[in-house]
Enzyme design. Structure first.
Site, short mmCIF file in Angstrom:
data_model
loop_
_atom_site.label_atom_id
_atom_site.label_comp_id
_atom_site.label_asym_id
_atom_site.label_seq_id
_atom_site.Cartn_x
_atom_site.Cartn_y
_atom_site.Cartn_z
N SER A 64 60.77 -39.75 -10.14
CA SER A 64 59.48 -40.27 -10.62
C SER A 64 59.42 -41.79 -10.56
O SER A 64 58.41 -42.39 -10.92
CB SER A 64 59.23 -39.80 -12.06
OG SER A 64 60.32 -40.14 -12.89
N ASN A 78 64.17 -37.45 -23.15
CA ASN A 78 62.97 -36.73 -23.63
C ASN A 78 62.22 -37.53 -24.71
O ASN A 78 60.99 -37.66 -24.64
CB ASN A 78 63.36 -35.35 -24.17
CG ASN A 78 63.90 -34.46 -23.07
OD1 ASN A 78 63.80 -34.81 -21.89
ND2 ASN A 78 64.47 -33.32 -23.43
N THR A 83 11.28 -38.14 -19.79
CA THR A 83 12.02 -36.90 -19.96
C THR A 83 11.79 -36.14 -18.66
O THR A 83 10.71 -36.27 -18.07
CB THR A 83 11.51 -36.05 -21.15
OG1 THR A 83 10.14 -35.71 -20.92
CG2 THR A 83 11.61 -36.81 -22.47
N HIS A 84 12.79 -35.43 -18.20
CA HIS A 84 12.73 -34.74 -16.91
C HIS A 84 12.43 -35.72 -15.76
O HIS A 84 11.89 -35.32 -14.74
CB HIS A 84 11.66 -33.64 -16.89
CG HIS A 84 11.67 -32.75 -18.09
ND1 HIS A 84 12.38 -31.57 -18.13
CD2 HIS A 84 11.08 -32.88 -19.30
CE1 HIS A 84 12.21 -31.01 -19.32
NE2 HIS A 84 11.43 -31.79 -20.05
N SER A 127 23.03 -52.96 5.00
CA SER A 127 23.29 -51.89 5.95
C SER A 127 23.61 -52.53 7.30
O SER A 127 23.04 -53.56 7.65
CB SER A 127 22.06 -51.00 6.07
OG SER A 127 22.08 -50.32 7.31
N LYS A 171 17.78 -53.26 4.05
CA LYS A 171 18.40 -52.53 2.96
C LYS A 171 19.35 -53.35 2.09
O LYS A 171 20.06 -54.22 2.57
CB LYS A 171 19.15 -51.32 3.51
CG LYS A 171 18.17 -50.27 3.99
CD LYS A 171 18.86 -48.98 4.31
CE LYS A 171 19.30 -48.28 3.05
NZ LYS A 171 19.89 -46.98 3.35
N ASN A 215 21.99 -51.90 -0.47
CA ASN A 215 22.50 -50.66 -1.05
C ASN A 215 23.26 -50.91 -2.34
O ASN A 215 24.10 -51.81 -2.40
CB ASN A 215 23.42 -49.95 -0.05
CG ASN A 215 22.66 -49.54 1.20
OD1 ASN A 215 21.48 -49.20 1.13
ND2 ASN A 215 23.33 -49.60 2.35
N GLU A 253 26.70 -46.72 -7.14
CA GLU A 253 27.00 -45.38 -6.64
C GLU A 253 28.46 -45.01 -6.91
O GLU A 253 28.78 -43.88 -7.31
CB GLU A 253 26.71 -45.29 -5.14
CG GLU A 253 25.21 -45.43 -4.83
CD GLU A 253 24.98 -45.67 -3.35
OE1 GLU A 253 25.01 -44.70 -2.59
OE2 GLU A 253 24.79 -46.82 -2.96
N TYR A 310 60.44 -29.71 -24.03
CA TYR A 310 60.22 -30.45 -22.79
C TYR A 310 60.48 -29.57 -21.56
O TYR A 310 61.44 -28.82 -21.51
CB TYR A 310 61.16 -31.68 -22.73
CG TYR A 310 61.00 -32.46 -21.44
CD1 TYR A 310 60.03 -33.43 -21.31
CD2 TYR A 310 61.82 -32.18 -20.33
CE1 TYR A 310 59.86 -34.13 -20.12
CE2 TYR A 310 61.65 -32.87 -19.14
CZ TYR A 310 60.67 -33.85 -19.04
OH TYR A 310 60.51 -34.52 -17.87
N LYS A 332 52.05 -38.56 -15.74
CA LYS A 332 51.87 -40.00 -15.62
C LYS A 332 50.88 -40.44 -14.54
O LYS A 332 49.99 -41.26 -14.80
CB LYS A 332 53.21 -40.68 -15.40
CG LYS A 332 54.06 -40.64 -16.65
CD LYS A 332 55.49 -41.02 -16.38
CE LYS A 332 56.43 -40.32 -17.31
NZ LYS A 332 56.41 -38.83 -17.19
N1 ARG Z 1 61.20 -38.72 -15.71
C1 ARG Z 1 61.12 -37.80 -16.76
C2 ARG Z 1 59.67 -37.55 -17.16
O1 ARG Z 1 58.87 -38.33 -16.82
C3 ARG Z 1 61.90 -38.30 -17.93
C4 ARG Z 1 62.40 -37.23 -18.86
C5 ARG Z 1 63.46 -36.46 -18.17
N2 ARG Z 1 64.05 -35.53 -19.06
C6 ARG Z 1 64.83 -34.54 -18.64
N3 ARG Z 1 65.28 -33.73 -19.54
N4 ARG Z 1 65.10 -34.35 -17.37
O2 ARG Z 1 59.31 -36.59 -17.79
#
Ligand code: ARG
Length: 446
Positions: A7, A94, A139-140, A261, A267, A269, A274, A301, A309
């Site tokens: 990660s 964790n 309205t509408h 444009s 134009k 825009n 948007e 966990y 994330k």
């Molecule tokens: N990179 C992990 C996460 O974002 C961290 C926690 C990892 N914990 C584990 N028991 N492998 O969740």
């Protein structure tokens, strides 16, 4: 395995929170005698070095070290040697990731509130400028009754004010420290969770270690508040798209917030509007994604939760950008006062005033007044004129009791001025609400 498991590619964004959490943990380990003061001091200093290496861009993030937690710890070991190995006493990744992520999301709640204050201030200045400018209320998307520009701008201030309070509520609820829950069951070391909670600005430690490492409801609350807020932004974005069109010309956006444009020279825009209309798609997408990730996960966990994330990062970035862009556009837009006034007077916008007058002056039941008014609207339509242009003879064909006095309620100005109920569109009511918000926003600025 490395490719799917790591990660670090995204959770490096948590580096500051990770280092703050580790420093708080190390100081607590020393204060409770779990590690020596000198080891804790070396850890604390070493972590600051890691922080400056990351901030100056010298740090080499390693995918083989999986995540931000292990990248930081490994570099700490290079820097200070053996004491680095004591940092992870009475802790697990964790509770570490739960802590880091809460700290990050908490900052985003604060950032959202600041962004909202700026946007509300921009809407408020528009409201102040045109507190009594008339425009059609819809309205509408059909002309309904005249309202004031200030009233319409304040409608958004109200929505955004509730958005602010949603972020504040979410922040208050999430502000408990999971640190010390360890892997899931707590720890046999004599840790001081109040101390780490306090150092990290949490109100208190969380009260159940299983819950601490396994819920992400705080992130879902942030995403939900962000989705509602982005929904509000998308509605004003849509109004801007409509209002800035050649058919409406209610507002003008400068070249700063529009694009030309490549083929049609006339134009301008409203691209930014948007895009703002579209951004809810991403934010709500992230919200649905995280709900789907969390749904049905047995305690505690599971690695599924690492997928939280990127969703939250993208949603938060999108929200902050949206708030900033909308603030810029609201400051930039200029209302076309004359066109708004002309539109306010069209579409039989004072028909309700006529019906109300029939109730008040002739004591007709509202349903009958509605019917008489309908007859007069049809008559005006067939003559190609507006209600105030009908003669008194025309009027009395619909109801013999109608007198000259009816004209006093028919103009747009009369209509606006009569809407004096609390929260109504009468300029005095609008000014009272402007004053209320000025006080509230000033209090927030300090
Ligand atoms: N990179 C992990 C996460 O974002 C961290 C926690 C990892 N914990 C584990 N028991 N492998 O969740």
């Amino acid at each position: 395995m490395t490719a799917i498991n790591a990660s670090i590619g995204f959770d490096q964004r948590l580096y500051a929170q990770d280092i703050a959490g580790s420093r708080a943990h190390a100081a607590m380990l020393a204060a409770t005698g779990i590690v020596t003061d000198s080891d804790a001091a070396a850890i604390g200093e070493g972590l600051l070095t890691v922080l400056s290496e990351i901030e100056s861009g010298q740090f080499q993030f390693r995918t083989d070290l999986e995540d931000i937690h292990m990248n930081v710890e490994s570099r700490l070991k290079d820097l200070i040697g053996a004491p680095a190995g004591r940092l992870h006493t009475a802790r697990s990744r964790n509770d570490q990731v739960a802590t880091d992520f809460r700290l990050w999301v908490r900052d985003q709640c604060d950032a959202a509130q600041l962004g909202l204050t700026a946007l509300m201030t921009a809407f408020l200045s528009q409201a102040e400028q045109g507190a009594d400018w008339v425009m059609p209320g819809f309205t509408h998307l059909q002309t309904a009754q005249p309202v004031t520009w200030g009233h319409h701008m304040l409608a958004y201030v109200e929505m955004l004010g509730r958005d602010q309070s949603r972020f504040a509520d979410a922040r208050a609820r999430m502000n408990e420290s999971p640190l010390g829950a360890a892997a899931l069951a707590g720890t046999s070391f004599p840790i001081d969770r109040d101390m780490t909670a306090k150092t990290l600005g949490f109100d208190r430690p969380t009260a159940n270690s299983l819950d601490s490492v396994s819920d992400r409801d705080f992130a879902l609350e942030f995403l939900s508040a962000a989705s509602i807020c982005a929904m509000h932004l998308s509605r004003f974005a849509e109004e801007l798209v409509i209002w800035s069109s050649a058919q409406f010309r209610f507002v003008k956006l400068s070249d700063k917030w529009t694009t030309g444009s490549s083929i049609m020279p006339q134009k301008k825009n409203p691209d930014a509007a948007e895009l703002l209309r579209a951004k809810l798609g991403r934010i709500l997408g992230a919200t649905v994604a995280l709900f789907t990730i969390m749904k049905g996960l047995a305690l505690t966990y599971s690695k599924d939760m690492q997928e939280d994330k990127e969703q939250v990062f993208d949603a938060a970035d999108t929200l902050m950008l949206s708030l900033a862009a909308m603030t810029g556009m609201v400051g930039d837009m200029s209302a076309n006062r004359d066109i708004l006034a002309a539109a306010a007077a069209s579409g039989f916008s004072t028909a309700t005033d006529l019906a109300d007058w029939l109730v008040r002056a002739l004591n007709l039941p509202f349903r009958e007044a509605h019917h008489v008014t309908g007859t007069l609207v049809a008559l005006a339509e067939s003559k190609g004129c507006d209600l105030p242009d009908l003669s008194i003879t025309d009027m009395t064909t619909a109801h013999p009791g109608i007198t000259q006095e009816v004209y006093s309620v028919l103009g747009v100005q009369n209509s606006i001025r009569s809407r004096t109920s609390y929260g109504g569109t009468a300029p005095d009511q609008v000014r009272a609400q402007i004053a209320r918000w000025q006080v509230l926003l000033k209090a927030e600025a300090v």
